[in-house]
Design a protein around this motif. Sequence first.
Motif, PDB file in Angstrom:
ATOM      1  N   VAL A 762       0.835  -1.204   0.000  1.00 32.93           N
ATOM      2  CA  VAL A 762       0.000   0.000   0.000  1.00 32.93           C
ATOM      3  C   VAL A 762       0.871   1.255   0.000  1.00 32.93           C
ATOM      4  O   VAL A 762       0.636   2.192  -0.779  1.00 32.93           O
ATOM      5  N   VAL A 763       1.869   1.290   0.861  1.00 31.08           N
ATOM      6  CA  VAL A 763       2.719   2.485   0.940  1.00 31.08           C
ATOM      7  C   VAL A 763       3.498   2.671  -0.359  1.00 31.08           C
ATOM      8  O   VAL A 763       3.677   3.799  -0.839  1.00 31.08           O
ATOM      9  N   MET A 764       3.944   1.583  -0.965  1.00 27.40           N
ATOM     10  CA  MET A 764       4.583   1.694  -2.274  1.00 27.40           C
ATOM     11  C   MET A 764       3.600   2.238  -3.297  1.00 27.40           C
ATOM     12  O   MET A 764       3.943   3.077  -4.140  1.00 27.40           O
ATOM     13  N   GLY A 765       2.353   1.787  -3.223  1.00 26.05           N
ATOM     14  CA  GLY A 765       1.323   2.277  -4.126  1.00 26.05           C
ATOM     15  C   GLY A 765       0.994   3.745  -3.906  1.00 26.05           C
ATOM     16  O   GLY A 765       0.694   4.475  -4.856  1.00 26.05           O
ATOM     17  N   LEU A 766       1.051   4.189  -2.651  1.00 25.61           N
ATOM     18  CA  LEU A 766       0.828   5.612  -2.366  1.00 25.61           C
ATOM     19  C   LEU A 766       1.931   6.461  -3.005  1.00 25.61           C
ATOM     20  O   LEU A 766       1.659   7.538  -3.558  1.00 25.61           O
ATOM     21  N   GLY A 767       3.159   5.972  -2.928  1.00 25.32           N
ATOM     22  CA  GLY A 767       4.254   6.684  -3.580  1.00 25.32           C
ATOM     23  C   GLY A 767       4.063   6.741  -5.084  1.00 25.32           C
ATOM     24  O   GLY A 767       4.294   7.780  -5.726  1.00 25.32           O
ATOM     25  N   TYR A 768       3.646   5.617  -5.666  1.00 26.27           N
ATOM     26  CA  TYR A 768       3.394   5.557  -7.105  1.00 26.27           C
ATOM     27  C   TYR A 768       2.305   6.547  -7.502  1.00 26.27           C
ATOM     28  O   TYR A 768       2.391   7.214  -8.533  1.00 26.27           O
ATOM     29  N   ALA A 769       1.297   6.672  -6.662  1.00 24.72           N
ATOM     30  CA  ALA A 769       0.184   7.573  -6.956  1.00 24.72           C
ATOM     31  C   ALA A 769       0.558   9.034  -6.815  1.00 24.72           C
ATOM     32  O   ALA A 769       0.105   9.875  -7.607  1.00 24.72           O
ATOM     33  N   LEU A 770       1.377   9.350  -5.829  1.00 23.65           N
ATOM     34  CA  LEU A 770       1.493  10.747  -5.402  1.00 23.65           C
ATOM     35  C   LEU A 770       2.857  11.400  -5.591  1.00 23.65           C
ATOM     36  O   LEU A 770       2.924  12.613  -5.803  1.00 23.65           O
ATOM     37  N   THR A 771       3.930  10.645  -5.479  1.00 24.98           N
ATOM     38  CA  THR A 771       5.236  11.309  -5.383  1.00 24.98           C
ATOM     39  C   THR A 771       6.344  10.714  -6.240  1.00 24.98           C
ATOM     40  O   THR A 771       7.308  11.413  -6.558  1.00 24.98           O
ATOM     41  N   GLU A 772       6.260   9.453  -6.608  1.00 25.86           N
ATOM     42  CA  GLU A 772       7.401   8.823  -7.276  1.00 25.86           C
ATOM     43  C   GLU A 772       7.411   9.096  -8.777  1.00 25.86           C
ATOM     44  O   GLU A 772       6.386   9.021  -9.445  1.00 25.86           O
ATOM     45  N   ASP A 773       8.604   9.393  -9.268  1.00 23.62           N
ATOM     46  CA  ASP A 773       8.800   9.612 -10.696  1.00 23.62           C
ATOM     47  C   ASP A 773      10.278   9.367 -10.976  1.00 23.62           C
ATOM     48  O   ASP A 773      11.126   9.601 -10.124  1.00 23.62           O
ATOM     49  N   ALA A 812      -1.392 -25.852  -1.458  1.00 23.55           N
ATOM     50  CA  ALA A 812      -0.574 -24.943  -0.644  1.00 23.55           C
ATOM     51  C   ALA A 812      -1.341 -24.452   0.581  1.00 23.55           C
ATOM     52  O   ALA A 812      -1.220 -23.297   0.980  1.00 23.55           O
ATOM     53  N   TYR A 813      -2.124 -25.337   1.161  1.00 19.25           N
ATOM     54  CA  TYR A 813      -2.939 -25.008   2.339  1.00 19.25           C
ATOM     55  C   TYR A 813      -3.852 -23.806   2.107  1.00 19.25           C
ATOM     56  O   TYR A 813      -4.164 -23.051   3.019  1.00 19.25           O
ATOM     57  N   GLY A 814      -4.275 -23.631   0.853  1.00 24.86           N
ATOM     58  CA  GLY A 814      -5.253 -22.600   0.521  1.00 24.86           C
ATOM     59  C   GLY A 814      -4.677 -21.234   0.238  1.00 24.86           C
ATOM     60  O   GLY A 814      -5.428 -20.298  -0.043  1.00 24.86           O
ATOM     61  N   ALA A 815      -3.356 -21.099   0.277  1.00 24.50           N
ATOM     62  CA  ALA A 815      -2.743 -19.782   0.094  1.00 24.50           C
ATOM     63  C   ALA A 815      -2.803 -19.332  -1.358  1.00 24.50           C
ATOM     64  O   ALA A 815      -2.784 -20.133  -2.289  1.00 24.50           O
ATOM     65  N   LYS A 816      -2.883 -18.030  -1.552  1.00 20.71           N
ATOM     66  CA  LYS A 816      -2.710 -17.399  -2.856  1.00 20.71           C
ATOM     67  C   LYS A 816      -1.528 -16.430  -2.751  1.00 20.71           C
ATOM     68  O   LYS A 816      -1.119 -16.048  -1.662  1.00 20.71           O
ATOM     69  N   GLY A 817      -1.015 -16.018  -3.891  1.00 19.20           N
ATOM     70  CA  GLY A 817       0.055 -15.024  -3.883  1.00 19.20           C
ATOM     71  C   GLY A 817      -0.456 -13.681  -3.389  1.00 19.20           C
ATOM     72  O   GLY A 817      -1.572 -13.279  -3.703  1.00 19.20           O
ATOM     73  N   ILE A 818       0.385 -12.974  -2.614  1.00 25.17           N
ATOM     74  CA  ILE A 818      -0.030 -11.688  -2.045  1.00 25.17           C
ATOM     75  C   ILE A 818       0.935 -10.552  -2.386  1.00 25.17           C
ATOM     76  O   ILE A 818       0.602  -9.377  -2.305  1.00 25.17           O
ATOM     77  N   GLY A 819       2.159 -10.896  -2.822  1.00 23.96           N
ATOM     78  CA  GLY A 819       3.199  -9.875  -2.956  1.00 23.96           C
ATOM     79  C   GLY A 819       2.867  -8.756  -3.914  1.00 23.96           C
ATOM     80  O   GLY A 819       3.163  -7.589  -3.647  1.00 23.96           O
ATOM     81  N   GLU A 820       2.253  -9.065  -5.051  1.00 26.67           N
ATOM     82  CA  GLU A 820       2.079  -8.060  -6.092  1.00 26.67           C
ATOM     83  C   GLU A 820       0.772  -7.288  -6.010  1.00 26.67           C
ATOM     84  O   GLU A 820       0.742  -6.075  -6.218  1.00 26.67           O
ATOM     85  N   ILE A 821      -0.319  -7.972  -5.731  1.00 27.08           N
ATOM     86  CA  ILE A 821      -1.619  -7.310  -5.790  1.00 27.08           C
ATOM     87  C   ILE A 821      -1.735  -6.163  -4.789  1.00 27.08           C
ATOM     88  O   ILE A 821      -2.523  -5.244  -4.958  1.00 27.08           O
ATOM     89  N   THR A 822      -0.911  -6.190  -3.754  1.00 31.14           N
ATOM     90  CA  THR A 822      -0.995  -5.168  -2.711  1.00 31.14           C
ATOM     91  C   THR A 822      -0.797  -3.756  -3.250  1.00 31.14           C
ATOM     92  O   THR A 822      -1.310  -2.794  -2.680  1.00 31.14           O
ATOM     93  N   THR A 823      -0.048  -3.629  -4.336  1.00 32.18           N
ATOM     94  CA  THR A 823       0.228  -2.302  -4.906  1.00 32.18           C
ATOM     95  C   THR A 823      -0.745  -1.942  -6.027  1.00 32.18           C
ATOM     96  O   THR A 823      -0.834  -0.783  -6.412  1.00 32.18           O
ATOM     97  N   VAL A 824      -1.500  -2.911  -6.522  1.00 29.17           N
ATOM     98  CA  VAL A 824      -2.268  -2.713  -7.754  1.00 29.17           C
ATOM     99  C   VAL A 824      -3.390  -1.676  -7.636  1.00 29.17           C
ATOM    100  O   VAL A 824      -3.485  -0.765  -8.480  1.00 29.17           O
TER     101      VAL A 824
END
Length: 856
Positions: A762-773, A812-824
């Motif tokens: 989320v914080v990486m996504g906030l940077g992408y939205a607001l400040t990073e270039d 995989a005990y029901g797990a899904k990937g979480i690393g990428e979608i958090t920023t989407v």
Amino acid sequence: MFAFKVNGKEIISAEDMGLMKYLREELGLTSVKNGCSEGACGTCSVLVDGKLTKACVLTTAKVAGKSVETLEGFTEREKEVYAYSFEKAGAVQCGFCTPGMIVAAKALIDVNPDPTAEDCRKGIRGNICRCTGYVKIVDAMLMAAKILREGTPIVSNDKSGVYHSVPRVDARAKALGTGKYVDDYKIDGMVYGKALRTRFPRATVLSIDTSEAAALPGVIGAYTAKDIPGHRYIGHLVKDWPAMIDIGETTRYIGDSVALVVAETEEILEKALGLINVEYEELKPITSPAESLAEDAPKIHEKGNQLSFQQLKRGDAEMALKESAYVVDMTFNTPATDHAFLEPECAIGIPVGDGLEVITASQGIYDEQREVAEVCGIPIEKVRIRSAYVGGGFGGKEDMVVQHHAGLLAYLVQKPVKVRFSRAESLAIHPKRHPMEMHFTVGCDENGILQGMKARIVSDTGAYASLGGPVLQRACTHAAGPYNYHNVDIEGRAAYTNNPPSGAFRGFGVTQSCFAMESCLNALADKVGISPWEIRRRNAIKPGDELPNGQIADGGTGFVETLDAVKEEFDRYWNDPSYAVGLASGMKNAGLGVGVPDTGRCNIAIKNGKAHIRSSAACIGQGIGTIMLQVLCETTGLTFDQVVVENPDTKYTPNSGTTTASRQTVFTGEAVRTAALQLKEQLDKGRSLAELEGELYKGEYSFKSDPMGSDKPNPVSHVSYGFATQMVVLDKEGKLVKVIAAHDIGRAINPVAAEGQIEGGVVMGLGYALTEDFKLEASVPKVKYGTLGLFKSTQIPEVRAVLVEKNEDSLAYGAKGIGEITTVPTAPAVQNAYFNLDRNFRTRLPLENTFYRKSK
């Protein structure tokens, strides 16, 4: 002579040199990390006379007569408390920033034993973390302060197995600075190598003269393209990236290598590089896809300037749009951004007999093994790749940038060679997030029910292919969003330019197309007169429904549940005129998918009475090592102290593919479970680990998917999808107040770690939205680490992660990937919040005229 104290001991430095270098190289204090050498990141934090200071901005002369304290000098009680608090709170991910964070924590707590959360955020404002989003670091600081203040004894009672929040297997070593990253290794006889890079993004190399550099005392060798014994061109999928540019060839970006030098010291190395004479004919760079794809554009590569064309068509989008009651038609632009991982790239090549060993920090050791072997012209079995700890990746450590040069130089000079990027080199050379221009047309009926969409996406892949083709694929396959409609017309093009290459980056193209689609959806909601929440709820994909790409949503699909999870808070802020609220959703695949072979592997070796987990799955901060440990213990009933998790090593660990596409928890997690079931059979027979000494249990999991363009009515594009809804709240000034991120993660193998992934994303996504270039002028980067626009601890709002767990599948005990979608979904949620604040519909990232960035 400069005298000072380090951790209470009298030290005399014979010369004035950088304090960070002295502490690391002369004293071997590896808690002091070299992150940027610009005073911007805080990984080298130390205490000087009790004051928090960055070692990279000091010299031994400046600390003369003073007392320097590093984490190694803490009392045993302090080490125990800080290590426990950071591992317990889930504050350690890649771990490269953690020792510096702990030093900053001590600097605060020593003078303020009972800090508030705001005090903690201010206390670490000079330290950057790219992984955690700071939330759990603040939690850890508050926990440490309480334990120290109250004198509480530390008692660990962590449970084994899945679905429990257990400390990471590597957290303590990372926290205390004892775990080794590549730059922490010292090899007997080690020398230093570096590439001379072109002065121009696009220029013909007329001549290269290395004679003066080679003659400099202390220089071991100076090499050009003609000295490469193997294949000169490398690349994971498209071999278009030369290890060095040859005379008569044209450079393609500012990071191209024209020569390599090996020297006894880094000082001699830098001097030698300056003695190489290269004559160029400078040419005008091609700076945009529009220029690149023009009919009269010069060819950047012989095959032409278009790397990839992707197409996804289902139904009749033109008719659906024509018959829609409401249509939005907009063009969106997203920028290049840097991964900004805290650990700059580094590799050490070591000659071993007639082969090589390379210590690296990457996302896929078997990719490196193949490409190092190809460059050196030796059989692949003669190359061994060993992974050290990886100080962050986010996709940015998938490509070859230092690994092949370290291996090649070690092979040529028959000495151990370290190749290490400065932060400036890292920024200029490694691939970035793809800039994209996206034209979207989306229509709905009078009730907000989606009818169809059309998208045209143009991606700037930069000088080389990297992962540009698959990134464009993912941008296209996800462009329609997680909604139940079936008329889509999506085309994408990726064009070469003379900009730095673009490659894998958290979200892998979906961050870009999701920004466009979700913004369009919010515009449609406004036209219909319903809320952003309501339009999503009416269109949300549910189990058994057909996704726009044709895949049937499985029973574990929890998109609706993510919407319902934020409903109460959304209604509260939507109806409160003191705030502006924005909403966006998204989906992201797990696994490579689209017909690409995909396999996870794990071996469990019984050695010295313990079960050793062996897999090449790279931990880049996401915690796959801990996931494997939990899966093994859950399956077999073993406890953590009976298990050893080994680092990736091509000599021992089977190929489990690259850490990419949110795949490792699913694919390698299931491979661990498969191997562990075999071990369990033996344990259930009453045999002990001691009796099983030397046994090896092999686990493997593969998933067969359908390629893009499949003629099946309902192709299976990916093994699974994660879904998310994120809600962003602004105050009347446009300042972030709160983010609620509800994520369908299947099942949380380690809840605190899953929360940490969401908070960091989320914080990486906030940077992408607001400040990073990532600013470029004529294809040349104009940035430093401190000017990338990374969010700091004092800028983050309240971030609350909500874990939606409904998947009952045993995989995989029901797990899904979480690393990428958090920023989407973050950027479109922020865009929507600002639209609801001031009615200005922004279509370009980072958003302009906000609390965080004014237009220029």
